[in-house]
Scaffold this active site. Structure first.
Site, mmCIF file in Angstrom:
data_model
loop_
_atom_site.group_PDB
_atom_site.id
_atom_site.type_symbol
_atom_site.label_atom_id
_atom_site.label_comp_id
_atom_site.label_asym_id
_atom_site.label_seq_id
_atom_site.Cartn_x
_atom_site.Cartn_y
_atom_site.Cartn_z
ATOM 1 N N HIS A 38 0.840 -1.203 0.000
ATOM 2 C CA HIS A 38 0.000 0.000 0.000
ATOM 3 C C HIS A 38 0.881 1.262 0.000
ATOM 4 C CE1 HIS A 38 -2.757 -2.942 2.185
ATOM 5 N NE2 HIS A 38 -3.505 -2.573 1.169
ATOM 6 N N GLN A 157 -9.030 -7.651 -10.685
ATOM 7 C CA GLN A 157 -9.741 -6.489 -10.127
ATOM 8 C C GLN A 157 -9.390 -5.222 -10.914
ATOM 9 O OE1 GLN A 157 -10.147 -5.505 -5.775
ATOM 10 N NE2 GLN A 157 -8.407 -4.203 -6.218
HETATM 11 P P1 AMP Z 1 -6.498 -4.100 -0.212
HETATM 12 O O1 AMP Z 1 -6.341 -3.233 0.990
HETATM 13 O O2 AMP Z 1 -5.934 -5.470 -0.047
HETATM 14 O O3 AMP Z 1 -7.885 -4.062 -0.800
HETATM 15 O O4 AMP Z 1 -5.572 -3.448 -1.323
HETATM 16 C C1 AMP Z 1 -5.694 -2.093 -1.699
HETATM 17 C C2 AMP Z 1 -4.898 -1.867 -2.955
HETATM 18 O O5 AMP Z 1 -3.538 -2.192 -2.729
HETATM 19 C C3 AMP Z 1 -5.376 -2.753 -4.113
HETATM 20 O O6 AMP Z 1 -5.332 -2.004 -5.319
HETATM 21 C C4 AMP Z 1 -4.356 -3.860 -4.129
HETATM 22 O O7 AMP Z 1 -4.191 -4.449 -5.406
HETATM 23 C C5 AMP Z 1 -3.104 -3.111 -3.715
HETATM 24 N N1 AMP Z 1 -2.128 -4.036 -3.154
HETATM 25 C C6 AMP Z 1 -2.333 -4.962 -2.171
HETATM 26 N N2 AMP Z 1 -1.224 -5.675 -1.962
HETATM 27 C C7 AMP Z 1 -0.289 -5.200 -2.831
HETATM 28 C C8 AMP Z 1 1.080 -5.516 -3.115
HETATM 29 N N3 AMP Z 1 1.718 -6.494 -2.468
HETATM 30 N N4 AMP Z 1 1.710 -4.821 -4.074
HETATM 31 C C9 AMP Z 1 1.075 -3.831 -4.762
HETATM 32 N N5 AMP Z 1 -0.193 -3.473 -4.537
HETATM 33 C C10 AMP Z 1 -0.872 -4.144 -3.596
#
Ligand code: AMP
Length: 285
Positions: A38, A157
């Site tokens: 994030h 997504q």
């Molecule tokens: P989440 O809080 O898991 O819904 O993720 C929020 C955003 O962060 C989404 O766009 C995810 O794809 C991105 N995200 C989560 N994990 C990672 C990661 N390891 N690397 C890059 N982006 C991420």
């Protein structure tokens, strides 16, 4: 000073003021329990926009599994400290009542993303992408950012959100950021917090199997063979329960089975203990 705004109408008005002052707005939507993946999105957003908003909201409409929702990590205070340190300008953290005054159940608007949502995550998480579509549409209407940032870790997504914006003429530019990994290759995820020490030690298997599969695909092996071998290698490890390994076209997201003649991605989902992990790697040909 970083503003924390909880009410959608207030958030909208506040961001409009920033726009009137000539600032470009970037949005990073998250469900909290923030990690370096994030942080990477927020840093990129800061570089590319004058004003960075991070939303923190665990969206009930996208959970097809109630237990997953009930046990989703809540680290709000820690998250706020982190985004402050990163130099975020505002956090939007609405209540469920504010987001879904009539509930997020079966009366909620449903999206049908067609073929894009029928395989992989769509097959194993019925209703998930419809719920993602609803919350992202709401966030884009409330914040109306110039750009919004999403991770490649959730590749399907990202493609669904691109379609949402194209089909509904949202003016926001959707930006994809590469997956951030731990040193041993494990894709960072809030759900990694659920892994026991032993599970955590086994978890990088997904990345190593995918990396090997990319080499095989590039060397001309058929996608159907490569994905079967990758699936079997994960299934061999008793702690893992793989759901799918698929090779998909990056253009159409259709499942590929032959030698690759177009850019593709190899995507995996597997249960490990109480966590359901997903990952993917791009295969450029
Ligand atoms: P989440 O809080 O898991 O819904 O993720 C929020 C955003 O962060 C989404 O766009 C995810 O794809 C991105 N995200 C989560 N994990 C990672 C990661 N390891 N690397 C890059 N982006 C991420």
């Amino acid at each position: 000073m970083m503003e924390i705004v909880r009410i959608p109408t207030k958030a909208h008005a506040f961001i409009q003021e920033q726009k009137k002052a000539g600032k470009t707005i970037g949005l990073v939507p998250t469900m909290g329990a923030l990690h370096q993946g994030h942080a990477y999105l927020i840093e990129k957003c800061k570089r590319e926009n004058d004003f960075t908003v991070c939303s923190i909201y665990v969206n009930p409409a996208q959970f097809n599994n109630q237990k997953d929702f009930d046990t989703y990590p809540d680290l709000f205070e820690q998250d706020i400290a982190m985004v402050k340190a990163l130099g975020c300008n505002a956090v939007f953290a609405p209540s469920h009542q504010a987001m879904y005054p009539e509930g997020a159940g079966e009366n909620l608007l449903q999206f049908n993303f067609g073929k894009l949502a029928s395989e992989l995550e769509g097959r194993y998480r019925p209703g998930h992408f419809s719920g993602v579509g609803v919350v992202v549409a709401k966030l884009l209407n409330i914040i109306a950012p110039h750009k919004a940032y999403f991770g490649q870790k959730d590749l399907q997504q990202y493609l669904i959100i691109k379609k949402l914006c194209r089909d509904l003429s949202f003016q926001t530019e959707i930006v994809m950021c590469p997956t951030k990994r731990e040193e041993d290759g494990l894709a960072m995820s809030s759900r990694n917090l659920r892994l026991t020490k032993t599970e955590r030690e086994k978890a990088p298997l997904l990345y190593s199997v995918l990396s090997e599969a990319v080499l095989e695909l590039k060397s001309g092996k058929k996608a159907s063979q490569v994905k079967q071998k990758a699936f079997d290698e994960i299934a061999k490890e008793p702690m893992f329960k793989p759901e799918y390994v698929e090779v998909v076209s990056l253009e159409s997201f259709e499942i590929l089975s032959g030698q690759l003649t177009e850019n593709a991605a190899i995507c995996v989902s597997a249960h490990l203990g109480n966590a359901r992990l997903i990952d993917n790697l791009l295969v450029q040909v």
